[in-house]
Design a protein around this motif. Structure first.
Motif, PDB file in Angstrom:
ATOM      1  N   UNK B  12       0.853  -1.185   0.000  1.00 22.65           N
ATOM      2  CA  UNK B  12       0.000   0.000   0.000  1.00 22.65           C
ATOM      3  C   UNK B  12       0.890   1.235   0.000  1.00 22.65           C
ATOM      4  N   UNK B  13       0.441   2.247  -0.733  1.00 21.15           N
ATOM      5  CA  UNK B  13       1.260   3.446  -0.904  1.00 21.15           C
ATOM      6  C   UNK B  13       0.578   4.634  -0.236  1.00 21.15           C
ATOM      7  N   UNK B  14       1.335   5.380   0.544  1.00 20.06           N
ATOM      8  CA  UNK B  14       0.805   6.570   1.220  1.00 20.06           C
ATOM      9  C   UNK B  14       1.682   7.758   0.869  1.00 20.06           C
ATOM     10  N   UNK B  15       1.141   8.970   1.096  1.00 22.98           N
ATOM     11  CA  UNK B  15       1.982  10.137   0.817  1.00 22.98           C
ATOM     12  C   UNK B  15       2.242  10.934   2.084  1.00 22.98           C
ATOM     13  N   UNK B  16       2.089  10.272   3.210  1.00 23.41           N
ATOM     14  CA  UNK B  16       2.216  11.001   4.455  1.00 23.41           C
ATOM     15  C   UNK B  16       2.742  10.040   5.526  1.00 23.41           C
ATOM     16  N   UNK B  17       3.752  10.442   6.300  1.00 19.58           N
ATOM     17  CA  UNK B  17       4.293   9.513   7.305  1.00 19.58           C
ATOM     18  C   UNK B  17       3.268   9.147   8.381  1.00 19.58           C
ATOM     19  N   UNK B  20       1.047   6.396   7.185  1.00 25.72           N
ATOM     20  CA  UNK B  20       1.765   5.125   7.211  1.00 25.72           C
ATOM     21  C   UNK B  20       1.833   4.574   8.630  1.00 25.72           C
ATOM     22  N   UNK B  21       2.110   5.443   9.587  1.00 28.49           N
ATOM     23  CA  UNK B  21       2.182   5.012  10.987  1.00 28.49           C
ATOM     24  C   UNK B  21       0.857   4.401  11.417  1.00 28.49           C
ATOM     25  N   UNK B  22      -0.238   5.091  11.081  1.00 29.71           N
ATOM     26  CA  UNK B  22      -1.566   4.584  11.441  1.00 29.71           C
ATOM     27  C   UNK B  22      -1.806   3.238  10.772  1.00 29.71           C
ATOM     28  N   UNK B  23      -1.411   3.127   9.501  1.00 29.46           N
ATOM     29  CA  UNK B  23      -1.614   1.882   8.767  1.00 29.46           C
ATOM     30  C   UNK B  23      -0.811   0.744   9.391  1.00 29.46           C
ATOM     31  N   UNK B  24       0.438   1.051   9.782  1.00 32.73           N
ATOM     32  CA  UNK B  24       1.270   0.007  10.379  1.00 32.73           C
ATOM     33  C   UNK B  24       0.641  -0.490  11.684  1.00 32.73           C
ATOM     34  N   UNK B  25       0.146   0.459  12.479  1.00 34.79           N
ATOM     35  CA  UNK B  25      -0.504   0.058  13.739  1.00 34.79           C
ATOM     36  C   UNK B  25      -1.732  -0.799  13.458  1.00 34.79           C
ATOM     37  N   UNK B  37       7.773  -1.656   6.331  1.00 33.55           N
ATOM     38  CA  UNK B  37       7.427  -0.325   5.830  1.00 33.55           C
ATOM     39  C   UNK B  37       8.653   0.262   5.159  1.00 33.55           C
ATOM     40  N   UNK B  38       8.417   1.036   4.111  1.00 32.57           N
ATOM     41  CA  UNK B  38       9.523   1.655   3.368  1.00 32.57           C
ATOM     42  C   UNK B  38       9.286   3.158   3.315  1.00 32.57           C
ATOM     43  N   UNK B  39      10.278   3.915   3.756  1.00 30.54           N
ATOM     44  CA  UNK B  39      10.093   5.363   3.858  1.00 30.54           C
ATOM     45  C   UNK B  39      11.322   6.087   3.309  1.00 30.54           C
ATOM     46  N   UNK B 144       9.215  10.878  -1.858  1.00 32.03           N
ATOM     47  CA  UNK B 144       8.096  11.430  -1.091  1.00 32.03           C
ATOM     48  C   UNK B 144       6.952  10.441  -0.894  1.00 32.03           C
ATOM     49  N   UNK B 145       7.200   9.128  -1.068  1.00 28.97           N
ATOM     50  CA  UNK B 145       6.122   8.158  -0.857  1.00 28.97           C
ATOM     51  C   UNK B 145       6.481   7.189   0.259  1.00 28.97           C
ATOM     52  N   UNK B 146       5.440   6.708   0.944  1.00 28.77           N
ATOM     53  CA  UNK B 146       5.614   5.814   2.092  1.00 28.77           C
ATOM     54  C   UNK B 146       4.853   4.534   1.804  1.00 28.77           C
ATOM     55  N   UNK B 147       5.515   3.396   1.961  1.00 32.04           N
ATOM     56  CA  UNK B 147       4.918   2.129   1.569  1.00 32.04           C
ATOM     57  C   UNK B 147       4.811   1.189   2.761  1.00 32.04           C
ATOM     58  N   UNK B 148       3.730   0.414   2.761  1.00 33.82           N
ATOM     59  CA  UNK B 148       3.588  -0.674   3.725  1.00 33.82           C
ATOM     60  C   UNK B 148       3.370  -1.946   2.939  1.00 33.82           C
ATOM     61  N   UNK B 149       4.239  -2.927   3.140  1.00 28.87           N
ATOM     62  CA  UNK B 149       4.143  -4.168   2.386  1.00 28.87           C
ATOM     63  C   UNK B 149       3.851  -5.319   3.342  1.00 28.87           C
ATOM     64  N   UNK B 150       2.706  -5.959   3.151  1.00 28.99           N
ATOM     65  CA  UNK B 150       2.410  -7.174   3.925  1.00 28.99           C
ATOM     66  C   UNK B 150       2.840  -8.352   3.078  1.00 28.99           C
ATOM     67  N   UNK B 151       3.743  -9.167   3.629  1.00 23.64           N
ATOM     68  CA  UNK B 151       4.368 -10.191   2.802  1.00 23.64           C
ATOM     69  C   UNK B 151       3.504 -11.441   2.723  1.00 23.64           C
ATOM     70  N   UNK B 152       3.668 -12.133   1.600  1.00 25.65           N
ATOM     71  CA  UNK B 152       2.840 -13.311   1.355  1.00 25.65           C
ATOM     72  C   UNK B 152       3.139 -14.423   2.341  1.00 25.65           C
ATOM     73  N   UNK B 153       4.296 -14.355   3.004  1.00 26.11           N
ATOM     74  CA  UNK B 153       4.663 -15.393   3.949  1.00 26.11           C
ATOM     75  C   UNK B 153       3.924 -15.289   5.273  1.00 26.11           C
ATOM     76  N   UNK B 154       3.189 -14.216   5.479  1.00 28.87           N
ATOM     77  CA  UNK B 154       2.485 -14.059   6.744  1.00 28.87           C
ATOM     78  C   UNK B 154       1.356 -15.091   6.829  1.00 28.87           C
ATOM     79  N   UNK B 155       1.226 -15.746   8.009  1.00 21.69           N
ATOM     80  CA  UNK B 155       0.198 -16.782   8.120  1.00 21.69           C
ATOM     81  C   UNK B 155      -1.213 -16.256   7.843  1.00 21.69           C
ATOM     82  N   UNK B 156      -1.462 -14.982   8.126  1.00 27.64           N
ATOM     83  CA  UNK B 156      -2.798 -14.432   7.910  1.00 27.64           C
ATOM     84  C   UNK B 156      -3.002 -13.938   6.484  1.00 27.64           C
TER      85      UNK B 156
END
Lengths: 454, 179
Positions: B12-17, B20-25, B37-39, B144-156
């Motif tokens: 997922x791509x965000x334009x604001x830190x 991204x923080x909220x998304x990670x939580x 997360x990639x920043x 200027x973009x912030x990314x959150x990557x949920x990996x396919x290896x996650x059990x969920x």
């Protein structure tokens, strides 16, 4: 009324992540270098050629081409060595100590100052190495199992200097490179040229800005800053011990380490100002290197200049207060002897002229500030001349007095290193971002179109 | 039904830190663990939001520094006392106060070297290739973009559900990361 006197911002308003990134990286990637770049680089390169010629003659004929002789066995080589090392120290101070003190304003100038440190230390190291007479066996200074079976003698500050300067160069290089890695990734992602992309990519080591990476990165960076801070103090203290451990009036003084460290920071900040004032204008970097930076650097220069002035005062006082004929004679010789013009120019350059920095009027006029910074650069060179030459030229017995006059090769070696310094610095500005992009991004708001964040 | 193709994860791509923080939580609260997360610059509180333990780098550097101190002092002691004893002005062979400046320098040198090498090693850098670079927009992760990557290896991890979850965080877009 106090609001109007408030300091200028660290970054001019109106920048967001993208615009700050573009403004800094475009200097390298999109914009053609200004004509002044070619002119200065050309002059620097000319200096490099002069340096090569001087070194060639030096290696062929030996240090006899210099003006050094007994009693003045240390001349331009040591003066220039200490001068360059001192210039380098501002870079470490700006990047390490100001980071630890959480001075945000350092962010726009630390990259440039660190590069300056590296090149200044490289120039400095050349002098003692070529003063060896046989520079190709410089490695004899290092402790290694040699076929001669000999080892260094660690009770001398000269071998401490080898350790201090080589550690300083290595750690400065690591600090500078680690600081560059995220910016190299930015360059890699923005550059259009294929070859440049590969080269920046190699330098960036595959940096992708992962959160866990950033955490380790920031920890490592902070640790490097914490390590560099005592390191920079130790380096110039050890340099001063080269003098202070000798039993020579004018050198044998416990005041030397702090006095040298303050002088180093003083000259370093002067050099940063000397270089940044024109570069800021040349590249239109006024948004990032604001009047706030200039004002703060001028104040640091004033403060360290006062410490140095205190040092000169204390030297005179100690001589007067001591019962030693030799100390008193030396101080008298400095003030009234054959090299008195150097001493009084030093007082003029390092003590009197910088007092103008008390006034905001002068600090805020860049032309005045630039001239003062040049004057301080000259003054700090004169200081080392006075310390080295006047202390040596009148030995304990009048029968062993002598004068020191530099030769053309002394001067060309100095000019050559200045050329090398300029050439390296301008190459750096051409190929790498001169301001730390990722750190500037932490100072600006995310995106303009979405309204101002904080 | 789409045909199955192994992927690295969903990004997922965000334009604001702060977004991204909220998304990670939110992702952590939803039970996801294998994510990154990639920043473009350090975002404070992000590693905590992702549920990471603080790095052990300082301890490694302490070890490096102590090794440097021992190596530096040991070298000088061995040289001046054992290998090549010289009488310098009648001072003791083990003139330890004179050995302190070089010992300090080697301590700093070893610590700094350890800090850089260990930081790179723990980050598994240099790593020229990584699946996230397959995403076209990822080149803005250094601007200027912030990314959150949920990996396919996650059990969920579930292709559809995870995508729905990420879209619920109101990113600019959600993309597949090919492996």
């Amino acid at each position: 009324m106090t609001e109007t006197r408030e300091a200028a911002p660290v970054v001019a308003p109106g920048h967001d992540y993208a615009s700050a990134t573009a403004a800094i990286s475009d200097v390298v990637l999109r914009r053609k270098p200004p004509r002044a770049w070619f002119v200065t680089f050309g002059l620097g390169f000319l200096g490099v050629l002069v340096l090569f010629y001087t070194m060639g003659v030096l290696v062929l004929k030996g240090v006899g081409i210099w003006g050094v002789n007994i009693p003045v066995g240390w001349g331009f080589d040591i003066i220039n060595f200490v001068w360059w090392i001192g210039i380098g120290h501002a870079g470490t101070l700006i990047s390490a100590i100001l980071l630890l003190l959480r001075q945000e304003w350092r962010t726009s100038i630390n990259r440039f100052a660190e590069a300056m440190t590296l090149f200044a230390v490289a120039c400095a190291a050349m002098f003692p190495i070529f003063h060896l007479g046989r520079p190709w066996v410089f490695y004899w200074m290092l402790p290694y199992p040699s076929s001669t079976g000999m080892w260094p003698q660690f009770r001398s500050p000269l071998i401490w200097d080898v350790f201090a300067v080589s550690t300083y160069f290595t750690v400065s290089l690591l600090f500078w490179y680690v600081g560059l890695v995220p910016d190299l990734a930015t360059m890699r992602d923005r550059v259009k040229n294929k070859l440049a992309k590969v080269l920046y990519g190699i330098g960036a080591l595959g940096w992708r800005g992962a959160a866990s990476h950033w955490e380790r990165y920031e920890t490592a960076y902070l640790l490097l800053a914490g390590l560099s801070t005592p390191l920079v103090v130790s380096v110039h203290s050890v340099v001063s011990l080269d003098f202070a451990v000798a039993q020579l009036p004018g050198w044998h003084s416990t005041m030397f380490p702090p006095y040298f460290v303050a002088g180093a920071i003083y000259s370093g900040f002067a050099m940063v100002l000397t270089l940044l004032i024109p570069l800021r204008k040349l590249y239109g970097m006024g948004d990032f290197i604001t009047m706030r930076h200039m004002d703060n650097m001028a104040k640091v220069m004033l403060a360290t200049g006062l410490i140095v002035a205190y040092g000169y005062g204390l030297e005179a006082f100690t001589a007067w207060y001591s019962p030693s004929d030799f100390e008193q004679t030396l101080q008298r010789t400095r003030m009234h002897g054959p090299y008195a013009p150097f001493y009084w120019s030093l007082i003029l350059c390092n003590v009197l002229v910088p007092q103008l920095l008390w006034f905001r009027r002068f600090r805020s006029r860049l032309a005045v500030l630039w001239v003062i910074s040049l004057v301080v650069n000259v003054g700090m060179w004169l200081e080392r001349f006075v310390i080295v030459v006047t202390s040596l030229h009148r030995d304990f017995l009048p029968s062993s007095w002598g004068m020191y006059t530099p030769t053309i090769f002394d001067i060309s070696f100095l000019l050559g290193t200045i050329g090398l310094f300029l050439a390296c610095l301008f190459l750096f500005i051409r190929v790498l971002p001169m301001i730390s992009i990722f750190e500037v991004r932490t100072l600006v708001s995310p995106n303009k179109e979405r309204g101002k964040g904080t | 039904m789409t045909t199955y193709r192994p992927i690295h994860g969903l990004m997922a791509e965000f334009d604001d830190p702060d977004a991204l923080l909220a998304a990670a939580r939110a992702a952590r609260d939803a039970g996801y663990r294998r994510m990154e997360a990639y920043t473009p610059q350090p975002v404070h509180g992000l590693t905590e939001a992702l549920g990471r333990r603080p790095t052990r780098l300082p301890w490694i550097v302490l070890g490096g520094g102590l090794a440097g101190a021992v190596a530096g002092f040991g070298l000088q002691y061995w040289i001046n006392v054992v290998a090549y004893p010289l009488n310098i002005g009648g001072r003791p062979l083990n003139s330890w106060p004179a050995f302190i400046p070089p010992t300090f320098e080697t301590t700093v040198l070893f610590s700094a070297g350890t800090a850089v090498v260990a930081m790179l090693a723990l980050n598994k850098l240099p790593m020229p290739y990584h699946p996230v670079f397959n995403v076209k927009e990822f080149e803005r992760a250094s601007t200027d973009r912030f990314f959150l990557c949920i990996e396919a290896g996650d059990p969920l991890f579930h292709h559809k559900h995870t995508r729905t979850f990420l879209l619920g965080l109101e990113p600019l877009r959600v993309q597949e990361v090919k492996s």
